[in-house]
Design an enzyme around this catalytic site. Structure first.
Site, PDB file in Angstrom:
ATOM      1  N   CYS A  11       0.854  -1.192   0.000  1.00  0.00           N
ATOM      2  CA  CYS A  11       0.000   0.000   0.000  1.00  0.00           C
ATOM      3  C   CYS A  11       0.886   1.237   0.000  1.00  0.00           C
ATOM      4  CB  CYS A  11      -0.899  -0.013   1.241  1.00  0.00           C
ATOM      5  SG  CYS A  11      -2.040   1.380   1.310  1.00  0.00           S
ATOM      6  N   HIS A  22      -8.309  -3.559  -3.486  1.00  0.00           N
ATOM      7  CA  HIS A  22      -7.518  -2.788  -2.527  1.00  0.00           C
ATOM      8  C   HIS A  22      -7.982  -1.326  -2.507  1.00  0.00           C
ATOM      9  CE1 HIS A  22      -3.579  -1.887  -0.460  1.00  0.00           C
ATOM     10  NE2 HIS A  22      -3.902  -0.682  -0.912  1.00  0.00           N
ATOM     11  N   GLU A  23      -8.097  -0.728  -3.678  1.00  0.00           N
ATOM     12  CA  GLU A  23      -8.471   0.693  -3.744  1.00  0.00           C
ATOM     13  C   GLU A  23      -9.911   0.916  -3.301  1.00  0.00           C
ATOM     14  OE1 GLU A  23      -6.059   2.603  -3.836  1.00  0.00           O
ATOM     15  OE2 GLU A  23      -4.612   1.192  -4.670  1.00  0.00           O
ATOM     16  N   HIS A  80     -10.163   1.168   0.369  1.00  0.00           N
ATOM     17  CA  HIS A  80      -9.831   2.499   0.899  1.00  0.00           C
ATOM     18  C   HIS A  80     -11.068   3.396   0.961  1.00  0.00           C
ATOM     19  CE1 HIS A  80      -5.558   2.508   1.615  1.00  0.00           C
ATOM     20  NE2 HIS A  80      -5.271   2.080   0.398  1.00  0.00           N
TER      21      HIS A  80
END
Length: 152
Positions: free
Chosen positions: A82, A124-125, A128
């Site tokens: 990250c 992953h994004e 966020h």
């Protein structure tokens, strides 16, 4: 960086597909491309609490506004990192394939089908945007080891 409260904030849906949104997408894209090894970036990582991600991996690049993911049942484990924890890689299980649906910066519907690493990047994004860090997916003992390994 890990520990910054903004990374734990759930991002707001984008409602206005205006000049400001286009500026944000261009800024995120420029920031993503400015660093070697970067594959994705979410608006909250730059302090913008809205649901926008950009990606650029293996010749596929773009952005998604208000993304929703459909995850495959097949899961694979691979090292993940990250930008908010520079230099820290850790094995993590994720879905191998995703279908991401959202809008582009003009409000037009977008669908992205991704396998392997790009699927991992989109997961992953999108995490966020929900205030979730990839370390949150680790078992408690693994998470402790990961956090202990972070520099600083």
């Amino acid at each position: 960086m890990f520990g910054d409260p903004v990374l734990r904030t759930v991002a707001e849906p984008v409602k206005d597909f205006d000049r400001e949104l286009r500026r944000l997408v261009k800024s995120l894209t420029a920031t993503l491309r400015a660093g070697a090894g970067r594959a994705g970036l979410a608006a909250p990582q730059l302090g913008e609490p809205v649901r926008v991600v950009v990606y650029d991996y293996d010749g596929k690049s773009g952005h998604l506004v208000n993304p929703r993911l459909e995850l495959s049942q097949r899961r694979v484990t691979a090292d993940e990192a990250c930008l908010s924890a520079p230099g820290a890689w850790w094995p993590l299980e994720r879905s191998y394939m995703v279908t991401a649906r959202g809008r582009d910066m003009f409000g037009k519907p977008v669908t992205v089908r991704a396998l392997g690493t790009l699927a991992r990047v989109l997961q992953h994004e999108t995490d966020h945007l929900d205030g979730v860090l990839f370390s949150d997916h680790l078992e408690a003992d693994e998470r402790e080891r990961f956090l202990a390994a972070l520099p600083g």
